[in-house]
Design an enzyme around this catalytic site. Structure first.
Site, PDB file in Angstrom:
ATOM      1  N   GLY A   8     -41.922  93.135  -8.325  1.00 54.40           N
ATOM      2  CA  GLY A   8     -43.266  93.497  -7.844  1.00 54.40           C
ATOM      3  C   GLY A   8     -43.515  94.989  -7.944  1.00 54.40           C
ATOM      4  O   GLY A   8     -44.042  95.611  -7.030  1.00 54.40           O
ATOM      5  N   VAL A  60     -41.456  85.777  -9.409  1.00 53.51           N
ATOM      6  CA  VAL A  60     -40.205  85.729  -8.634  1.00 53.51           C
ATOM      7  C   VAL A  60     -39.998  84.380  -7.941  1.00 53.51           C
ATOM      8  O   VAL A  60     -38.886  84.048  -7.554  1.00 53.51           O
ATOM      9  CB  VAL A  60     -40.092  86.873  -7.588  1.00 53.51           C
ATOM     10  CG1 VAL A  60     -40.003  88.233  -8.245  1.00 53.51           C
ATOM     11  CG2 VAL A  60     -41.187  86.796  -6.547  1.00 53.51           C
ATOM     12  N   ASN A  86     -38.662  93.535  -3.761  1.00 54.18           N
ATOM     13  CA  ASN A  86     -39.854  94.100  -3.131  1.00 54.18           C
ATOM     14  C   ASN A  86     -41.076  93.190  -3.211  1.00 54.18           C
ATOM     15  O   ASN A  86     -41.961  93.276  -2.358  1.00 54.18           O
ATOM     16  CB  ASN A  86     -40.157  95.447  -3.816  1.00 54.18           C
ATOM     17  CG  ASN A  86     -41.553  95.945  -3.522  1.00 54.18           C
ATOM     18  OD1 ASN A  86     -41.821  96.498  -2.458  1.00 54.18           O
ATOM     19  ND2 ASN A  86     -42.491  95.726  -4.455  1.00 54.18           N
ATOM     20  N   TYR A 148     -45.636  84.829   6.984  1.00 49.00           N
ATOM     21  CA  TYR A 148     -45.155  86.160   6.597  1.00 49.00           C
ATOM     22  C   TYR A 148     -44.009  86.591   7.511  1.00 49.00           C
ATOM     23  O   TYR A 148     -42.945  87.006   7.044  1.00 49.00           O
ATOM     24  CB  TYR A 148     -46.313  87.159   6.663  1.00 49.00           C
ATOM     25  CG  TYR A 148     -45.972  88.536   6.129  1.00 49.00           C
ATOM     26  CD1 TYR A 148     -45.973  88.790   4.761  1.00 49.00           C
ATOM     27  CD2 TYR A 148     -45.638  89.574   6.995  1.00 49.00           C
ATOM     28  CE1 TYR A 148     -45.665  90.046   4.272  1.00 49.00           C
ATOM     29  CE2 TYR A 148     -45.328  90.834   6.514  1.00 49.00           C
ATOM     30  CZ  TYR A 148     -45.345  91.065   5.155  1.00 49.00           C
ATOM     31  OH  TYR A 148     -45.031  92.313   4.669  1.00 49.00           O
ATOM     32  N   ALA A 150     -42.058  84.734   9.341  1.00 49.49           N
ATOM     33  CA  ALA A 150     -40.875  83.878   9.130  1.00 49.49           C
ATOM     34  C   ALA A 150     -40.165  84.264   7.837  1.00 49.49           C
ATOM     35  O   ALA A 150     -38.935  84.354   7.795  1.00 49.49           O
ATOM     36  CB  ALA A 150     -41.307  82.411   9.086  1.00 49.49           C
ATOM     37  N   LYS A 152     -40.160  87.157   6.257  1.00 49.37           N
ATOM     38  CA  LYS A 152     -39.537  88.484   6.321  1.00 49.37           C
ATOM     39  C   LYS A 152     -38.337  88.497   7.279  1.00 49.37           C
ATOM     40  O   LYS A 152     -37.392  89.271   7.084  1.00 49.37           O
ATOM     41  CB  LYS A 152     -40.577  89.530   6.727  1.00 49.37           C
ATOM     42  CG  LYS A 152     -41.645  89.763   5.651  1.00 49.37           C
ATOM     43  CD  LYS A 152     -41.031  90.314   4.366  1.00 49.37           C
ATOM     44  CE  LYS A 152     -42.060  90.730   3.345  1.00 49.37           C
ATOM     45  NZ  LYS A 152     -41.459  91.312   2.144  1.00 49.37           N
TER      46      LYS A 152
HETATM   47  P1  NAD Z   1     -48.816  95.170  -2.981  1.00 45.43           P
HETATM   48  O1  NAD Z   1     -49.661  93.956  -2.877  1.00 45.43           O
HETATM   49  O2  NAD Z   1     -49.406  96.432  -3.510  1.00 45.43           O
HETATM   50  O3  NAD Z   1     -47.501  94.891  -3.831  1.00 45.43           O
HETATM   51  C1  NAD Z   1     -46.866  93.658  -3.887  1.00 45.43           C
HETATM   52  C2  NAD Z   1     -46.395  93.477  -5.297  1.00 45.43           C
HETATM   53  O4  NAD Z   1     -45.721  92.219  -5.431  1.00 45.43           O
HETATM   54  C3  NAD Z   1     -47.593  93.446  -6.261  1.00 45.43           C
HETATM   55  O5  NAD Z   1     -47.339  94.277  -7.374  1.00 45.43           O
HETATM   56  C4  NAD Z   1     -47.660  91.984  -6.660  1.00 45.43           C
HETATM   57  O6  NAD Z   1     -48.213  91.801  -7.943  1.00 45.43           O
HETATM   58  C5  NAD Z   1     -46.195  91.592  -6.606  1.00 45.43           C
HETATM   59  N1  NAD Z   1     -46.025  90.157  -6.537  1.00 45.43           N
HETATM   60  C6  NAD Z   1     -46.662  89.287  -5.711  1.00 45.43           C
HETATM   61  N2  NAD Z   1     -46.295  88.042  -5.998  1.00 45.43           N
HETATM   62  C7  NAD Z   1     -45.384  88.108  -7.022  1.00 45.43           C
HETATM   63  C8  NAD Z   1     -44.630  87.161  -7.743  1.00 45.43           C
HETATM   64  N3  NAD Z   1     -44.767  85.858  -7.486  1.00 45.43           N
HETATM   65  N4  NAD Z   1     -43.795  87.600  -8.715  1.00 45.43           N
HETATM   66  C9  NAD Z   1     -43.677  88.918  -9.002  1.00 45.43           C
HETATM   67  N5  NAD Z   1     -44.378  89.876  -8.356  1.00 45.43           N
HETATM   68  C10 NAD Z   1     -45.224  89.461  -7.373  1.00 45.43           C
HETATM   69  O7  NAD Z   1     -48.227  95.421  -1.535  1.00 45.43           O
HETATM   70  P2  NAD Z   1     -47.109  96.435  -1.012  1.00 45.43           P
HETATM   71  O8  NAD Z   1     -47.590  96.891   0.287  1.00 45.43           O
HETATM   72  O9  NAD Z   1     -46.717  97.402  -2.036  1.00 45.43           O
HETATM   73  O10 NAD Z   1     -45.917  95.409  -0.730  1.00 45.43           O
HETATM   74  C11 NAD Z   1     -44.589  95.570  -1.243  1.00 45.43           C
HETATM   75  C12 NAD Z   1     -43.609  94.923  -0.287  1.00 45.43           C
HETATM   76  O11 NAD Z   1     -43.607  95.649   0.946  1.00 45.43           O
HETATM   77  C13 NAD Z   1     -43.961  93.481   0.055  1.00 45.43           C
HETATM   78  O12 NAD Z   1     -42.773  92.722   0.125  1.00 45.43           O
HETATM   79  C14 NAD Z   1     -44.590  93.611   1.426  1.00 45.43           C
HETATM   80  O13 NAD Z   1     -44.490  92.435   2.177  1.00 45.43           O
HETATM   81  C15 NAD Z   1     -43.775  94.757   2.005  1.00 45.43           C
HETATM   82  N6  NAD Z   1     -44.403  95.423   3.151  1.00 45.43           N
HETATM   83  C16 NAD Z   1     -45.591  96.098   3.002  1.00 45.43           C
HETATM   84  C17 NAD Z   1     -46.162  96.709   4.108  1.00 45.43           C
HETATM   85  C18 NAD Z   1     -47.464  97.489   4.036  1.00 45.43           C
HETATM   86  O14 NAD Z   1     -48.015  97.857   5.091  1.00 45.43           O
HETATM   87  N7  NAD Z   1     -47.998  97.786   2.872  1.00 45.43           N
HETATM   88  C19 NAD Z   1     -45.530  96.637   5.360  1.00 45.43           C
HETATM   89  C20 NAD Z   1     -44.334  95.940   5.455  1.00 45.43           C
HETATM   90  C21 NAD Z   1     -43.764  95.330   4.341  1.00 45.43           C
END
Ligand code: NAD
Length: 240
Positions: A8, A60, A86, A148, A150, A152
């Site tokens: 991702g 993924v 990620n 979400y 669950a 994480k």
């Molecule tokens: P985002 O939506 O910008 O990035 C998520 C990425 O995952 C995207 O590039 C998306 O295309 C990719 N993705 C989604 N489904 C996919 C799949 N099936 N196969 C391959 N790639 C896939 O969001 P982000 O905030 O950059 O999130 C990144 C990680 O951080 C995630 O796991 C998210 O849960 C976690 N997170 C984010 C936050 C926040 O506040 N932004 C907080 C806690 C955790």
């Protein structure tokens, strides 16, 4: 040159991680599913700064696609030294609104999609470091998505088990971000942002680079005595 896979990695936190690891002299596989243009831009940005990266499309949540991605990368460049799990989705629906399909998709991307690259890479990883991106919502619950929370929390269980099973050759850790400025919070109104900033002791919403710098540390020799750990990167929003 060491090899790392970031899932991702087209945008958001994954993009910042890919860019940072390329600066650390890793060859980076920028995984994406749908965001082909964004993935290409991430690779271009890395190359512009003298780094080495290529993009690879794989969902993924599909083990055959993940296995092919890992086998191709390993076949081309040899041993893999790092994995950063990620990729994630956050469907904002409470239990009454959520469909079973929403639940399944969330678990498949966030939990299965975090485990599949590890399973696929085992024959190609002799020594290295694995980093899962979890969330503060794995500890404190989420009003807007049980799936979400669950998924994480599941990632943390997976991380702890793997840290025992893969030691001492491979270290396995997690980062639990707080609120980070990416598409995931794109629906916040200016008032919601101000309110969140008021709740954060360090006074601001996080940047993707705040997470990337900690991932860089967990992939480096500086963290050589850390495994099975979860590092909160949340500006103090949730202290436990
Ligand atoms: P985002 O939506 O910008 O990035 C998520 C990425 O995952 C995207 O590039 C998306 O295309 C990719 N993705 C989604 N489904 C996919 C799949 N099936 N196969 C391959 N790639 C896939 O969001 P982000 O905030 O950059 O999130 C990144 C990680 O951080 C995630 O796991 C998210 O849960 C976690 N997170 C984010 C936050 C926040 O506040 N932004 C907080 C806690 C955790």
């Amino acid at each position: 040159m060491k090899n790392v896979v970031v899932t991702g990695a087209a945008k958001g936190i994954g993009r910042a991680i890919a860019i940072r690891l390329a600066k650390d002299r890793f060859r980076v596989l920028v995984n994406y599913n749908r965001s082909i243009d964004a993935a290409q831009k991430t690779v271009e940005e890395i190359k512009k700064n003298g780094g080495v990266a290529e993009s690879y499309r794989a969902n993924v949540a599909s083990y055959p696609e993940v296995k092919k991605m890992i086998d191709d990368f390993c076949g081309k460049y040899g041993e893999i030294h790092g994995l950063v799990l990620n990729a994630g989705i956050y469907i904002r629906k409470n239990i009454k609104e959520m469909s079973l399909e929403d639940w399944k998709n969330t678990i498949e991307v966030n939990l299965n999609g975090a485990m599949y690259p590890v399973k696929a890479a085992l024959n190609c990883m002799k020594k290295g470091s694995i980093v899962f991106i979890s969330s503060q919502l794995s500890f404190k619950g989420s009003r807007s998505s049980a799936a979400y929370s669950a998924s994480k929390a599941g990632v943390l269980g997976l991380m702890r088990a793997l840290s025992l099973q893969l030691a001492p050759e491979i270290r396995v850790n997690a980062v639990a971000p707080g609120t980070i400025d990416t598409d995931i919070i794109a629906n916040y109104t200016p008032e919601m942002r101000r309110e969140r900033e008021r709740q954060i002791p360090l006074g601001r919403i996080g940047k993707p680079e705040d997470i990337a710098d900690v991932v860089s540390f967990l992939l480096s020799e500086d963290s050589r005595y850390i495994t099975g750990a979860t590092i909160d990167v949340n500006g103090g929003l949730y202290i436990h």
